[in-house]
Design a protein around this motif. Structure first.
Motif, PDB file in Angstrom:
ATOM      1  N   LYS A   2       0.828  -1.205   0.000  1.00  0.00           N
ATOM      2  CA  LYS A   2       0.000   0.000   0.000  1.00  0.00           C
ATOM      3  C   LYS A   2       0.861   1.253   0.000  1.00  0.00           C
ATOM      4  O   LYS A   2       0.490   2.255  -0.583  1.00  0.00           O
ATOM      5  CB  LYS A   2      -0.957  -0.008   1.196  1.00  0.00           C
ATOM      6  CG  LYS A   2      -2.104  -0.966   1.026  1.00  0.00           C
ATOM      7  CD  LYS A   2      -3.103  -0.851   2.142  1.00  0.00           C
ATOM      8  CE  LYS A   2      -4.253  -1.810   1.917  1.00  0.00           C
ATOM      9  NZ  LYS A   2      -5.293  -1.683   2.906  1.00  0.00           N
ATOM     10  N   GLY A  77      -7.733   0.228  -5.645  1.00  0.00           N
ATOM     11  CA  GLY A  77      -7.000  -0.301  -4.501  1.00  0.00           C
ATOM     12  C   GLY A  77      -7.573   0.135  -3.166  1.00  0.00           C
ATOM     13  O   GLY A  77      -7.249  -0.448  -2.128  1.00  0.00           O
ATOM     14  N   TYR A  87      -3.722  -6.023  -6.227  1.00  0.00           N
ATOM     15  CA  TYR A  87      -2.768  -4.959  -5.911  1.00  0.00           C
ATOM     16  C   TYR A  87      -1.552  -5.040  -6.832  1.00  0.00           C
ATOM     17  O   TYR A  87      -1.052  -4.025  -7.322  1.00  0.00           O
ATOM     18  CB  TYR A  87      -2.300  -5.026  -4.456  1.00  0.00           C
ATOM     19  CG  TYR A  87      -3.231  -4.366  -3.482  1.00  0.00           C
ATOM     20  CD1 TYR A  87      -3.558  -3.022  -3.603  1.00  0.00           C
ATOM     21  CD2 TYR A  87      -3.773  -5.081  -2.429  1.00  0.00           C
ATOM     22  CE1 TYR A  87      -4.412  -2.407  -2.691  1.00  0.00           C
ATOM     23  CE2 TYR A  87      -4.634  -4.484  -1.517  1.00  0.00           C
ATOM     24  CZ  TYR A  87      -4.943  -3.147  -1.658  1.00  0.00           C
ATOM     25  OH  TYR A  87      -5.787  -2.541  -0.765  1.00  0.00           O
TER      26      TYR A  87
END
Length: 142
Positions: A2, A77, A87
């Motif tokens: 992330k 996402g 992802y």
């Protein structure tokens, strides 16, 4: 993962949203200011500017379109239950977008070389960077 998406999103945001940094200019007004700045800083003749800017703005439109697609991927996402595989695809798609944009930049530089010397192209690139730095400067309060 992330964190990488966040960094990539910031890079894309920087490239695609610079126009929003100045006070409420329309796209046409922004382009007029940008054209005047680059023409002046790169010492373009009237003829050179008339040949250069239609291609330059065509390139900017293509890059904006690609950046919008990348932003759409990045927003995916943020959804719940995104898999590691999804992802991975998002990250790769965003990087592919950057590669496409870099290839466009190279293609257009080659078009510019048909009517501009390399020194002028270099001066244009420097002027463009200065223009973007000016956009990022905080506006002074009067």
């Amino acid at each position: 993962m992330k964190k990488l998406l966040y960094i990539l999103a910031l890079l894309i945001a920087f490239c695609s949203n610079l126009q929003a940094q100045k006070a409420k200019l329309s796209k046409e007004e922004f382009r007029q200011v940008q054209e005047k700045f680059i023409t002046e800083k790169a010492s373009l003749t009237t003829k050179e500017a008339k040949q250069f800017f239609p291609l330059y703005f065509e390139l900017q439109d293509k890059k904006t379109s690609l950046n919008k697609k990348a932003w759409h991927k990045i927003r995916q996402g943020k959804q719940e239950n995104v898999s590691e595989e999804e992802y991975n695809q998002i990250v790769e798609d965003v990087i592919e977008t950057r590669i496409q944009i870099d290839q466009l930049d190279l293609d257009y530089v080659r078009k510019y070389k048909q009517f501009l010397p390399a020194k002028k192209i270099y001066d244009i690139q420097r002027a463009e960077m200065k223009f973007h730095r000016e956009l990022l400067k905080p506006q002074k309060k009067k």
